[in-house]
Design an enzyme around this catalytic site. Structure first.
Site, mmCIF file in Angstrom:
data_model
loop_
_atom_site.group_PDB
_atom_site.id
_atom_site.type_symbol
_atom_site.label_atom_id
_atom_site.label_comp_id
_atom_site.label_asym_id
_atom_site.label_seq_id
_atom_site.Cartn_x
_atom_site.Cartn_y
_atom_site.Cartn_z
ATOM 1 C CE LYS A 176 3.906 -5.199 0.067
ATOM 2 N NZ LYS A 176 3.848 -4.030 1.033
ATOM 3 C CG HIS A 221 -2.604 -9.071 5.729
ATOM 4 N ND1 HIS A 221 -3.009 -8.589 4.515
ATOM 5 C CD2 HIS A 221 -1.644 -8.219 6.164
ATOM 6 C CE1 HIS A 221 -2.327 -7.471 4.232
ATOM 7 N NE2 HIS A 221 -1.504 -7.233 5.216
ATOM 8 C CB SER A 246 4.863 -6.972 -3.954
ATOM 9 O OG SER A 246 4.486 -5.858 -3.211
HETATM 10 S S1 PPS Z 1 0.465 -4.596 2.582
HETATM 11 O O1 PPS Z 1 1.770 -4.324 3.242
HETATM 12 O O2 PPS Z 1 0.151 -6.034 2.610
HETATM 13 O O3 PPS Z 1 -0.620 -3.788 3.119
HETATM 14 O O4 PPS Z 1 0.729 -4.188 1.050
HETATM 15 P P1 PPS Z 1 -0.424 -3.953 -0.026
HETATM 16 O O5 PPS Z 1 -0.933 -2.583 0.104
HETATM 17 O O6 PPS Z 1 -1.383 -5.075 -0.012
HETATM 18 O O7 PPS Z 1 0.363 -4.110 -1.399
HETATM 19 C C1 PPS Z 1 1.374 -3.217 -1.789
HETATM 20 C C2 PPS Z 1 1.494 -3.340 -3.299
HETATM 21 O O8 PPS Z 1 0.400 -2.611 -3.904
HETATM 22 C C3 PPS Z 1 0.950 -1.609 -4.756
HETATM 23 N N1 PPS Z 1 0.088 -0.433 -4.788
HETATM 24 C C4 PPS Z 1 -0.476 0.034 -5.916
HETATM 25 N N2 PPS Z 1 -0.455 -0.435 -7.170
HETATM 26 C C5 PPS Z 1 -1.132 0.284 -8.111
HETATM 27 N N3 PPS Z 1 -1.786 1.432 -7.847
HETATM 28 C C6 PPS Z 1 -1.841 1.939 -6.591
HETATM 29 N N4 PPS Z 1 -2.481 3.063 -6.332
HETATM 30 C C7 PPS Z 1 -1.162 1.217 -5.555
HETATM 31 N N5 PPS Z 1 -0.995 1.407 -4.222
HETATM 32 C C8 PPS Z 1 -0.246 0.396 -3.788
HETATM 33 C C9 PPS Z 1 2.300 -1.307 -4.121
HETATM 34 O O9 PPS Z 1 3.138 -0.582 -4.978
HETATM 35 C C10 PPS Z 1 2.785 -2.714 -3.820
HETATM 36 O O10 PPS Z 1 3.093 -3.446 -4.993
HETATM 37 P P2 PPS Z 1 4.557 -3.482 -5.656
HETATM 38 O O11 PPS Z 1 4.474 -4.535 -6.717
HETATM 39 O O12 PPS Z 1 5.538 -3.833 -4.571
HETATM 40 O O13 PPS Z 1 4.795 -2.129 -6.225
#
Ligand code: PPS
Length: 292
Positions: free
Chosen positions: A47, A100, A127
């Protein structure tokens, strides 16, 4: 009788918590993947910005076009622990791989590259809570509360393992020549700069493409939260409609809407104790003053 503490369900392999529907065999094989020269890993604690970075890297490889509907980023840039070593070894070179894993377990090759993205633990926890609640089949935690998840996270009893172990392990290598260390917060503050840094790190074959400002503009546009919120079947398996979407809120500071005063104090205390004298607190200079 006191209700037992509700926890997400996991399979345990050598002390690792693995989502229930993942294969232990694939996870075990991932640890033995032989990294190759030219491999590029996107490494995060869960996340912390993985999917966002995967999409940027994918677009750098596809003329700045967004991942089309019908494709899934988790197959294009596969998640090593989920798909296993054989799947990744069979990808055409250069391979782009999501993991990860903590530093000491990540397959290493001096000529492979590692893009590490860190996110402040407060927003990561929030998240991760929605992730664990939303992937009902993975964790059986749909009815789990934030308080219950907080207790698991702060003890490191989640499938990412201990957040601080992960960050500390990779932070020590932030200046290694084959590591690019970014933060989610930097990416939010200046996505353009992050895209350029990623392209420069991957090499001239990528950075030269950005000289065409058009391609940089396309990547910037299609990696925005608003664009990535569209057609979310591109990023993950589906989750029940009543749960929060995978691309959920994408903000810095959402923790302020979730943490109690006690929880703030407890995670802050742990953050300070675990990162003392490392320089890690400097990654998020605004965080500690806002918490006090
Ligand atoms: S995972 O399941 O571990 O692969 O998740 P991961 O992709 O690492 O993290 C998901 C969070 O990243 C946010 N996210 C973004 N934020 C800003 N801009 C863009 N383009 C974007 N894409 C993914 C996503 O919304 C999750 O954060 P939260 O705080 O839950 O919204």
């Amino acid at each position: 009788m006191i209700e037992p503490q509700k926890k997400p369900s996991y399979k345990i392999y050598k002390g690792f918590r693995i989502p229930m529907v993942f294969s232990v065999e694939n996870f075990a094989s991932a640890l033995n993947y032989q990294a190759q020269p030219g491999d590029a890993f996107i490494v995060t604690y869960i996340k912390c910005g993985t999917t966002w970075t995967q999409h940027i890297v994918w677009m750098l490889n596809h003329d700045g076009q967004p991942l089309p509907v019908g494709k899934n980023i988790q197959l294009e840039i596969p998640f090593l622990e989920k798909v296993g070593a054989e799947f990744v070894a069979n990808l055409p070179a250069p391979r782009f791989i999501k993991t990860h894993l903590p530093y000491e377990l990540t397959p290493f090759h001096p000529e492979a590259k590692y893009i590490y993205v860190a996110r402040n633990p407060f927003d990561c926890l929030v998240s991760f809570y929605y992730h664990t609640q939303g992937f009902v089949k993975l964790y059986d935690f749909a009815a789990g509360t934030f308080e219950q998840f907080f207790e698991c996270f702060i003890r490191g009893e989640v499938d990412g393992g201990d957040y601080f172990d992960h960050l500390l392990g990779w932070y020590e290598h932030k200046a290694d020549p084959n590591v690019l260390f970014l933060t989610y917060e930097q990416m939010k503050a200046n996505t353009r700069q992050a895209i350029i840094a990623i392209a420069d790190f991957l090499g001239p074959a990528y950075s030269s493409k950005l000289q065409d400002g058009e391609m940089l503009y396309r990547i910037l546009h299609h990696s925005s939260f608003e664009q990535m919120s569209q057609n979310q079947s591109r990023w993950s398996s589906t989750r029940p409609a009543e749960m929060t979407p995978f691309i959920r809120k994408g903000e810095v500071g959402d923790w302020q809407n979730h943490f109690s005063e006690t929880q703030k104090a407890r995670l802050l205390e742990k953050f300070i104790a675990r990162t003392a004298e490392t320089g890690i607190a400097e990654l998020w200079p605004d965080l500690i003053p806002r918490l006090r």
